[in-house]
Design a protein around this motif. Structure first.
Motif, PDB file in Angstrom:
ATOM      1  N   ASP A 316     -27.222   9.247 -31.485  1.00 20.35           N
ATOM      2  CA  ASP A 316     -28.360   9.836 -31.059  1.00 20.35           C
ATOM      3  C   ASP A 316     -30.090  10.166 -30.869  1.00 20.35           C
ATOM      4  O   ASP A 316     -30.140   9.943 -32.299  1.00 20.35           O
ATOM      5  N   GLU A 320     -32.167  12.421 -26.908  1.00 17.88           N
ATOM      6  CA  GLU A 320     -30.556  13.083 -26.199  1.00 17.88           C
ATOM      7  C   GLU A 320     -29.609  14.038 -26.537  1.00 17.88           C
ATOM      8  O   GLU A 320     -29.270  15.303 -25.773  1.00 17.88           O
ATOM      9  N   CYS A 321     -29.961  15.062 -28.262  1.00 20.34           N
ATOM     10  CA  CYS A 321     -29.745  16.176 -28.517  1.00 20.34           C
ATOM     11  C   CYS A 321     -30.170  17.282 -27.979  1.00 20.34           C
ATOM     12  O   CYS A 321     -29.834  17.928 -27.809  1.00 20.34           O
ATOM     13  N   CYS A 324     -29.075  17.454 -25.175  1.00 19.82           N
ATOM     14  CA  CYS A 324     -27.379  18.358 -25.059  1.00 19.82           C
ATOM     15  C   CYS A 324     -27.752  19.327 -25.822  1.00 19.82           C
ATOM     16  O   CYS A 324     -26.761  20.524 -25.071  1.00 19.82           O
TER      17      CYS A 324
END
Ligand code: 5AD
Ligand code: FES
Length: 350
Positions: A316, A320-321, A324
């Motif tokens: 990722d 994105e992390c 998330c």
């Protein structure tokens, strides 16, 4: 057993025998009671805030040969890499945009990064991001090296003690490493003025309840600002490939105990916890943790920093992390904050 949790909640200490009793007699019901108390304490000190740390894994070269670790020297299957100062600064730039105000420089014990090189990197990050904290996690060094990094601007240092039981330490590490030196490093870091983190793996090979009690007593003695714990997860190319991993259940229980022992501690819900259970980090927060450490390393090197098998987030992007994590934290009624997230004793009063 509830009376022990009540006393830990009120006084932040138990005896060795009592810690042993608590751990050995734990039940799901008792754990729920512990987590309620742990959340109560954490909310009193830090509200529902969750602090973010951007983890930059800048080298997987290591001169050590710890039996549990995937980047140990003897693992010739590991593809080695090093990030340049420019690459590290680029990670910080991406991270700053995403709201990170702490950068954790983590790596193996890699002689390529001399004190001069580290000082240069630390100074460059601090010059560009004076409102950010730098955490180092680069292993055992001399007092003078730690002092040089601190004077260059490093704020915090993570050095897990791994186990506070001498015999157990000897079963996890080759003979050239000692618990005594490890502890000395932690005391040196504290004396210099760092916010210091120790920690250990839960369910590592040969660990007994007595080992865990020793870990808790050592934490009680050191009084660290941060404690990193996560389950042991076997790595296929290490001597511990055949051992089973630590459990979610015991890791959460210990997170709860540590929150009650050190009410203001900075306690991460670790990547390893997120690796053994899809909602491991959320459950960690609900057990008393108040920090998460999403990965900021360039995507190209992530699969190479494999301390254990099946590590999450290796495919990722940082953004994105970050998204998330935000979703995960908000799903349990907590919030991610844009802040250095210092330990309470280091926060500026205004
Ligand atoms: N499983 C879980 N954690 C591990 N670490 C190293 N190897 C493993 C493993 N196989 C942890 C150690 C180290 C930290 C950076 O990662 O506790 O201090
Ligand atoms: Fe990395 Fe969820 S934190 S993908």
């Amino acid at each position: 057993m509830k009376h022990l949790i009540d006393r830990l909640y009120e006084t932040s200490t138990l005896t060795a025998a009592e810690y042993r009793e608590l751990i050995d007699n734990r039940t799901p019901e008792l754990a729920e009671y512990l987590f309620e108390k742990a959340r109560d304490v954490r909310i009193r000190h830090y509200g529902h805030d969750v602090y973010l740390r951007g983890l930059i894994e800048f080298t997987n070269h290591c001169k050590n040969d710890c039996y549990y670790c995937g980047i140990r020297r003897s693992n010739c299957q590991a593809e080695r890499y090093r990030l340049t100062k420019e690459q590290i600064l680029e990670c910080c730039a991406v991270g700053y945009e995403l709201g990170f105000r702490t950068f954790v420089l983590q790596g193996g014990e890699d002689g390529y990064y001399t004190d001069e090189k580290m000082v240069d990197i630390i100074r460059a990050i601090k010059a560009k991001y004076p409102d950010c904290a730098i955490t180092l996690s680069i292993g055992e060094k001399s007092y003078d090296s730690y002092k040089a990094f601190f004077d260059a601007g490093a704020d915090r240092y993570l050095l897990r003690h791994e186990t506070a039981n001498v015999e157990h330490y000897g079963k996890l590490h080759p003979k050239n490493l000692s618990l005594e030196n490890r502890k000395q490093c932690l005391y040196n870091l504290k004396e210099i003025g760092y916010q210091v983190g120790c920690g250990f793996m839960v369910g590592s090979p040969y660990q007994t309840t007595d080992c865990l009690v020793d870990d808790l007593l050592f934490i009680q003695e050191l009084k660290p600002h941060m404690v990193g714990i996560g389950p042991f997860i076997p790595h296929h190319a290490t001597p511990f490939a055949g051992f089973s991993g630590g459990t979610l259940e015991l890791t959460l229980f210990l997170l709860g105990i540590i929150r009650l022992m050190l009410p203001t501690v900075l306690l991460p819900a670790t990547t390893a916890l997120g690796t053994i259970h899809p909602r491991g980090r959320e459950l960690g927060i609900l057990a008393g943790a108040n920090v998460v450490m999403p990965n900021l390393s360039p995507r190209s090197v992530r699969p190479k920093y494999m301390l254990y098998d099946n590590k999450i987030c290796t495919g990722d992007e940082a953004a994105e992390c970050r998204q998330c994590m935000q979703r995960r934290i908000e799903s349990i009624g907590y919030r991610v904050v844009v802040s250095r997230g210092d330990h309470k004793s280091f926060q500026k009063k205004d």
